[in-house]
Design an enzyme around this catalytic site. Structure first.
Site, PDB file in Angstrom:
ATOM      1  N   GLU A   1      26.777  48.820  46.716  1.00 29.27           N
ATOM      2  CA  GLU A   1      28.219  48.426  46.661  1.00 29.27           C
ATOM      3  C   GLU A   1      28.482  47.457  45.612  1.00 29.27           C
ATOM      4  O   GLU A   1      29.531  47.570  44.997  1.00 29.27           O
ATOM      5  CB  GLU A   1      28.848  47.747  48.118  1.00 29.27           C
ATOM      6  CG  GLU A   1      28.819  48.724  49.315  1.00 29.27           C
ATOM      7  CD  GLU A   1      29.752  49.758  49.286  1.00 29.27           C
ATOM      8  OE1 GLU A   1      30.566  49.954  48.130  1.00 29.27           O
ATOM      9  OE2 GLU A   1      30.075  50.611  50.208  1.00 29.27           O
TER      10      GLU A   1
ATOM     11  N   ARG B   1      31.130  48.561  42.782  1.00 24.01           N
ATOM     12  CA  ARG B   1      32.391  48.032  42.754  1.00 24.01           C
ATOM     13  C   ARG B   1      32.452  46.861  41.715  1.00 24.01           C
ATOM     14  O   ARG B   1      33.318  46.660  41.169  1.00 24.01           O
ATOM     15  CB  ARG B   1      32.915  47.393  44.343  1.00 24.01           C
ATOM     16  CG  ARG B   1      32.817  48.451  45.163  1.00 24.01           C
ATOM     17  CD  ARG B   1      33.449  48.150  46.579  1.00 24.01           C
ATOM     18  NE  ARG B   1      33.049  48.877  47.728  1.00 24.01           N
ATOM     19  CZ  ARG B   1      34.118  49.336  48.511  1.00 24.01           C
ATOM     20  NH1 ARG B   1      35.157  48.854  48.682  1.00 24.01           N
ATOM     21  NH2 ARG B   1      33.441  50.237  49.628  1.00 24.01           N
TER      22      ARG B   1
ATOM     23  N   ASP C   1      26.883  62.300  48.816  1.00 18.72           N
ATOM     24  CA  ASP C   1      27.814  62.656  47.634  1.00 18.72           C
ATOM     25  C   ASP C   1      27.854  61.981  46.402  1.00 18.72           C
ATOM     26  O   ASP C   1      27.569  63.014  45.300  1.00 18.72           O
ATOM     27  CB  ASP C   1      29.286  61.909  48.207  1.00 18.72           C
ATOM     28  CG  ASP C   1      29.237  60.627  48.730  1.00 18.72           C
ATOM     29  OD1 ASP C   1      28.066  59.797  48.676  1.00 18.72           O
ATOM     30  OD2 ASP C   1      30.104  60.043  49.424  1.00 18.72           O
TER      31      ASP C   1
ATOM     32  N   GLU D   1      39.193  60.243  47.938  1.00 14.52           N
ATOM     33  CA  GLU D   1      38.596  61.448  47.302  1.00 14.52           C
ATOM     34  C   GLU D   1      39.603  62.739  47.176  1.00 14.52           C
ATOM     35  O   GLU D   1      39.227  63.469  46.253  1.00 14.52           O
ATOM     36  CB  GLU D   1      37.504  61.818  48.405  1.00 14.52           C
ATOM     37  CG  GLU D   1      36.378  60.916  48.339  1.00 14.52           C
ATOM     38  CD  GLU D   1      36.565  59.580  49.053  1.00 14.52           C
ATOM     39  OE1 GLU D   1      37.699  59.706  49.941  1.00 14.52           O
ATOM     40  OE2 GLU D   1      35.780  58.680  48.758  1.00 14.52           O
TER      41      GLU D   1
HETATM   42  C1  DMJ Z   1      34.351  54.322  47.293  1.00 16.40           C
HETATM   43  O1  DMJ Z   1      33.941  53.134  47.603  1.00 16.40           O
HETATM   44  C2  DMJ Z   1      33.595  55.135  46.527  1.00 16.40           C
HETATM   45  O2  DMJ Z   1      34.197  56.026  46.204  1.00 16.40           O
HETATM   46  C3  DMJ Z   1      32.136  55.572  47.102  1.00 16.40           C
HETATM   47  O3  DMJ Z   1      31.519  56.613  46.555  1.00 16.40           O
HETATM   48  C4  DMJ Z   1      32.721  56.420  48.522  1.00 16.40           C
HETATM   49  N1  DMJ Z   1      33.458  55.809  49.295  1.00 16.40           N
HETATM   50  C5  DMJ Z   1      34.335  54.745  48.978  1.00 16.40           C
HETATM   51  C6  DMJ Z   1      35.887  55.378  48.973  1.00 16.40           C
HETATM   52  O4  DMJ Z   1      36.240  56.409  50.122  1.00 16.40           O
END
Ligand code: DMJ
Length: 499
Positions: free
Chosen positions: A128, A132, A261, A395
């Site tokens: 994170e 972020r 993912d 998404e």
């Molecule tokens: C975000 O923090 C990013 O896209 C991450 O890869 C997956 N989850 C969240 C949003 O849903």
């Protein structure tokens, strides 16, 4: 203009009630600092193994319970007094800038200059912090040229390095930014690291090396690449849990949604970001996608294409909301392919995006659930109470944005506009935007959380869906997994760090 207004509203409320906190709670009109991203896991205890940064060191610490799986990617930060602050400020910077919300951008920048404290002694998720904070700061630097963003990104990058001191170089998931001690999530099987966490560092770390002239960051991610390219893959698939000690898989759960993912996303984007020089990343992506097509892509009785999850060879006919980014990813990766493959992949991308749209269209609110299943009598709908919530995730609109830019079919803008209207109707509250607990009722209960990724991603992708294609053109930028744009890199750092 409408989406810009939504961004201003989300920002103004955050600034008014929660500036410097991580996220706004729009109903109680305050912010929260600890337990970043913990909202849907509040009831779960956290059991974590803490280890010394030195290889082989380690001791067990605290906690009971924990959870082997969770359906999201918000990798809970254990209660973190003294941890990083201002997640929404950093996540919002580039969106404010792109939307030309000049005054608001200056407020955010001033907060970074005056109040963003990196000398904290709290625990943080490596993943994170990278996507972020480092992603947000790098994008802000590249868009504005303001040194403060670059310097903070580099400083933060340095603080993450001790997490890589493991026998394999695969980092652990949690780090104390003060002491440098790191450990694995308690819910991750047998002290393992998570594919989508250690596989989602490449883009940012290459830029850290490029900006600092220090190859250490690129070396760290190339070591991860090496381990992953050599390890044996069951049926060509990448399981989600890997031991940072032995470098072998710990559990055979495969998912293009949560826990897996963005690893796949970063393979194709590493290739694009390297100006198509990083052929190893492209090959790993191609091979992984081929295995996914062969083993996980399914069609429902009603004709909907979806990507199932895989548990030791058994399919779980479920797609998480998180997996809906894959329509956009597959479309992006299809562009440079030979014609037959390009058409096949564009077809697959469009079908998956359409299925994700169905998950929205089949709900009363027009917003999609956290996970939806394909079972007798139910297609693209949540069948469990615990999967009916929507937390402002990006998404689905992310895929609309890519599919729009790559096909210009008007339906993607139409679908995006429907999301705007649904957000306004069901998620907008007096003091911000909130997630909802059940997408299948038109009198929804709000979860009192304005996620920082709503400002970083959801509103940015919606805005880009209605912009001209040359606003953050896909020819010049790749978006990190938090939608922070990074420029295509003309220096092949990978070559620089290879013996
Ligand atoms: C975000 O923090 C990013 O896209 C991450 O890869 C997956 N989850 C969240 C949003 O849903």
């Amino acid at each position: 203009m409408k989406i810009r207004e939504m961004m201003k509203f989300a920002w103004d409320n955050y600034r008014h009630y929660a500036l410097g906190k991580n996220e706004l709670r729009p109903l109680s009109r305050n912010g929260h600092v600890g337990n970043m991203f913990v909202s849907k896991l509040q009831s779960r205890s956290i059991n974590r193994k803490r280890q010394d940064p030195s290889p082989g060191g380690g001791r067990l610490r605290g906690g009971v319970g924990g959870s082997e799986h969770f359906s999201g990617m918000e990798h809970i930060s254990p209660s973190a007094p003294g941890g990083l602050r201002g997640a929404t400020v950093i996540d919002a910077l580039d969106t404010l800038y792109i939307m030309e919300l000049e005054e608001e951008f200056q407020e955010a920048k001033q907060w970074v200059e005056k109040s963003f404290d990196l000398n904290v002694n709290g625990e943080a998720s490596l993943f994170e912090v990278n996507i972020r904070y480092i992603g947000g700061l790098l994008a802000a630097f590249y868009l504005t040229g303001e040194e403060v963003f670059k310097n903070k990104a580099l400083e933060l990058g340095e603080k993450l390095l001790p997490a890589f001191n493991t026998p394999t170089g695969i980092p652990r998931g949690v780090i104390n930014l003060g002491s440098g001690m790191s450990w694995s999530w308690g819910w991750a099987s047998a002290g393992s690291s998570i594919l989508a966490e250690f596989g989602t560092l490449h883009l940012e770390f290459l830029h850290l090396s490029e900006l600092s002239g220090n190859p250490v960051f690129a070396e760290k991610v190339m070591t991860i690449r090496r381990v992953l390219s050599r390890v044996e893959k069951p049926q060509g698939l990448y399981p989600n849990f890997l031991s940072p000690v032995t470098g072998s898989w710990v559990q055979h759960h495969v998912s293009i949604g949560g826990l897996g993912d963005s690893f796949y996303e970063y393979l194709i984007k590493s290739w694009l970001m390297s100006d198509k020089k990083d052929s190893e990343a492209k090959k790993m992506y191609d091979d992984a996608l081929e295995a996914i097509e062969k083993h996980l892509v399914k069609k429902s009785a009603g004709g909907l294409t979806y990507i199932a999850e895989w548990r030791g060879g058994i399919l779980d006919h479920k797609m998480g909301h998180l997996a809906c980014f894959s329509g956009g990813m597959i479309a992006l990766g299809a562009q440079q392919e030979p014609e037959e493959r390009r058409q096949r992949h564009m077809g697959l991308a469009a079908e998956i995006t359409s299925t994700c749209h169905e998950s929205y269209a089949r709900s009363e609110t027009g917003l999609g659930p956290e996970a939806f299943r394909f079972e007798a009598g139910s297609e693209a709908t949540a069948t469990r109470l615990s999967e009916r919530y929507y937390i402002l995730r990006p998404e689905v609109v992310e895929s609309y944005m890519y599919l729009w830019r790559l096909t210009h079919q008007p339906k993607y803008r139409l679908w995006g506009w429907q999301v705007v209207q649904a957000l306004e109707k069901h998620c907008r509250v007096e003091s911000g935007f909130s997630g909802i607990r059940d997408v299948y009722t038109t009198t929804p209960t709000h979860d009192n959380m304005q996620q920082s990724f709503f400002l970083a991603e959801t509103l940015k992708y919606l805005y880009l869906l209605f912009c001209e294609d040359d606003v953050l053109s896909l020819e010049d930028w790749v978006f990190n997994t938090e939608a922070h744009p990074l420029p295509i890199n003309h220096t092949d750092l990978r070559a620089a760090v290879q013996p």
